[in-house]
Design an enzyme around this catalytic site. Structure first.
Site, PDB file in Angstrom:
ATOM      1  N   ASN A   1       0.878  -1.172   0.000  1.00 53.93           N
ATOM      2  CA  ASN A   1       0.000   0.000   0.000  1.00 53.93           C
ATOM      3  C   ASN A   1       0.912   1.218   0.000  1.00 53.93           C
ATOM      4  O   ASN A   1       1.450   1.593   1.035  1.00 53.93           O
ATOM      5  CB  ASN A   1      -0.890  -0.034   1.246  1.00 53.93           C
ATOM      6  CG  ASN A   1      -1.725   1.229   1.390  1.00 53.93           C
ATOM      7  OD1 ASN A   1      -1.797   2.047   0.473  1.00 53.93           O
ATOM      8  ND2 ASN A   1      -2.343   1.401   2.552  1.00 53.93           N
TER       9      ASN A   1
ATOM     10  N   LYS B   1       0.224   4.241  -0.376  1.00 56.34           N
ATOM     11  CA  LYS B   1      -0.393   5.466   0.158  1.00 56.34           C
ATOM     12  C   LYS B   1      -0.082   6.645  -0.777  1.00 56.34           C
ATOM     13  O   LYS B   1      -0.003   6.460  -1.992  1.00 56.34           O
ATOM     14  CB  LYS B   1       0.058   5.698   1.596  1.00 56.34           C
ATOM     15  CG  LYS B   1      -0.177   4.435   2.448  1.00 56.34           C
ATOM     16  CD  LYS B   1      -0.067   4.648   3.914  1.00 56.34           C
ATOM     17  CE  LYS B   1      -0.330   3.328   4.631  1.00 56.34           C
ATOM     18  NZ  LYS B   1      -0.287   3.439   6.069  1.00 56.34           N
TER      19      LYS B   1
ATOM     20  N   HIS C   1      -9.701   1.557   4.201  1.00 54.89           N
ATOM     21  CA  HIS C   1      -8.465   1.694   4.988  1.00 54.89           C
ATOM     22  C   HIS C   1      -8.735   2.631   6.170  1.00 54.89           C
ATOM     23  O   HIS C   1      -9.500   3.591   6.046  1.00 54.89           O
ATOM     24  CB  HIS C   1      -7.338   2.241   4.107  1.00 54.89           C
ATOM     25  CG  HIS C   1      -6.014   2.170   4.791  1.00 54.89           C
ATOM     26  ND1 HIS C   1      -5.615   3.115   5.711  1.00 54.89           N
ATOM     27  CD2 HIS C   1      -5.024   1.243   4.743  1.00 54.89           C
ATOM     28  CE1 HIS C   1      -4.418   2.772   6.185  1.00 54.89           C
ATOM     29  NE2 HIS C   1      -4.042   1.641   5.614  1.00 54.89           N
TER      30      HIS C   1
ATOM     31  N   GLU D   1      -7.132   4.978   7.363  1.00 59.90           N
ATOM     32  CA  GLU D   1      -6.873   6.401   7.086  1.00 59.90           C
ATOM     33  C   GLU D   1      -8.053   7.024   6.361  1.00 59.90           C
ATOM     34  O   GLU D   1      -8.387   8.195   6.577  1.00 59.90           O
ATOM     35  CB  GLU D   1      -5.570   6.530   6.274  1.00 59.90           C
ATOM     36  CG  GLU D   1      -4.361   6.261   7.167  1.00 59.90           C
ATOM     37  CD  GLU D   1      -3.151   5.672   6.472  1.00 59.90           C
ATOM     38  OE1 GLU D   1      -3.069   5.723   5.227  1.00 59.90           O
ATOM     39  OE2 GLU D   1      -2.274   5.134   7.184  1.00 59.90           O
TER      40      GLU D   1
ATOM     41  N   GLU E   1      -5.913  -4.716  10.321  1.00 62.42           N
ATOM     42  CA  GLU E   1      -4.875  -3.743  10.647  1.00 62.42           C
ATOM     43  C   GLU E   1      -5.212  -3.032  11.948  1.00 62.42           C
ATOM     44  O   GLU E   1      -6.038  -2.110  11.963  1.00 62.42           O
ATOM     45  CB  GLU E   1      -4.755  -2.694   9.533  1.00 62.42           C
ATOM     46  CG  GLU E   1      -4.417  -3.285   8.178  1.00 62.42           C
ATOM     47  CD  GLU E   1      -3.769  -2.269   7.251  1.00 62.42           C
ATOM     48  OE1 GLU E   1      -2.695  -2.565   6.748  1.00 62.42           O
ATOM     49  OE2 GLU E   1      -4.332  -1.168   7.065  1.00 62.42           O
TER      50      GLU E   1
ATOM     51  N   GLY F   1       2.168   2.276  10.760  1.00 59.89           N
ATOM     52  CA  GLY F   1       3.178   3.323  10.610  1.00 59.89           C
ATOM     53  C   GLY F   1       3.847   3.734  11.908  1.00 59.89           C
ATOM     54  O   GLY F   1       4.517   4.762  11.973  1.00 59.89           O
TER      55      GLY F   1
ATOM     56  N   SER G   1       2.914  -2.079  10.315  1.00 58.57           N
ATOM     57  CA  SER G   1       4.355  -2.198  10.573  1.00 58.57           C
ATOM     58  C   SER G   1       4.904  -3.599  10.291  1.00 58.57           C
ATOM     59  O   SER G   1       5.798  -4.069  10.981  1.00 58.57           O
ATOM     60  CB  SER G   1       4.689  -1.760  12.009  1.00 58.57           C
ATOM     61  OG  SER G   1       4.338  -0.400  12.184  1.00 58.57           O
TER      62      SER G   1
END
Ligand code: PGA
Length: 249
Positions: free
Chosen positions: A9, A11, A94, A96, A166, A172, A212
């Protein structure tokens, strides 16, 4: 047997030129991969990456799509538009997007249904926030997100969906769930699929871990019984790191 799927991904990273450089580096490193290999790239990189991955084992994915077919939705991209460019996978929901763009479980479900209708493989993200984990409601959160994402998906189509578990606190941050914790939560997700869709879909659906995941922890995570792959952010931006996760030995 479920075939492992490792998806990058990217991003909001990489211009088309940078994207092609990364793909050219990646190609020889993953051409013998046992896992299914996918890169989910920004919309603006799709054409360049499509050309760069042609004839290879690297699949092409997007990171989001609109669930409506067309119309006055400024800034949005439809499933047909992605299909027309050769996109095969699309990340949906996702964290985010849920957090910064108010994407709801209902919108996630509509996108999953539309992706399936158009022949795209949805990679649907679920996962708890740190507060939810601390409050002991992780299982409820992922069960709810999973069931709502799969609402109205026919049982025979469930195996076309990929779920990415996730934990949001692990994205991250360099913090990973322990492989046991990740596996246990993924089992909870699989049981939720079983409750609403039955045994066969639950056994067939692939569930990735994300957050991560990197060359150091990939092998331990991938050894677990219910972890069928990874959704890789930071470590997908360098060919060497991503290929090590793909091979996870
Ligand atoms: P990360 O991102 O690997 O950088 O934690 C994973 C993701 O958000 O998909």
């Amino acid at each position: 047997m479920r075939k492992p799927i490792i998806a990058g991904n990217w991003k909001m990273n990489k211009t088309p030129e940078e994207a092609v450089t990364l793909i050219e580096e990646l190609k020889p490193l993953v051409d013998d991969a046992e896992a299914e290999v996918v890169v989910c790239v920004p919309f603006t990189d799709i054409v360049a990456v499509r050309d760069a991955v042609r004839g290879t084992n690297i699949g092409l994915g997007a990171q989001n799509m609109e669930w409506r077919d067309s119309g006055a939705y400024t800034g949005e991209v439809s499933a047909d538009m992605l299909k027309a460019l050769g996109v095969e996978y699309v990340i949906i929901g996702h964290s985010e997007r849920r957090e910064y763009y108010n994407e709801t479980d209902e919108a996630v479900n509509k996108k999953v249904l539309k992706a399936l209708e158009k022949g795209l493989t949805p990679i649907v993200c679920v996962g708890e926030k740190l507060e939810e984990r601390e409050d002991g409601v992780t299982d409820e959160v992922v069960r709810r997100q999973t069931k709502l994402a799969l609402k109205d998906v026919p049982a025979e189509d469930v195996s076309k969906v990929v779920i990415a578990y996730e934990p949001i606190w692990a994205i991250g941050t360099g913090k990973t769930a322990t492989s046991e914790d990740a596996n246990n939560t993924i089992k909870v997700i699989r049981e939720a699929v079983r409750e609403v869709k039955g045994d066969q879909p639950a056994e067939e659906i692939r569930i990735q871990y994300g957050g991560s995941m990197n060359p150091k922890n990939a092998s331990e995570l991938m050894k677990m019984s219910d972890i069928d792959g990874g959704l890789i952010g930071g470590a997908s931006l360098k060919a060497d790191d991503f290929s090590k996760v793909v091979h996870h030995k």
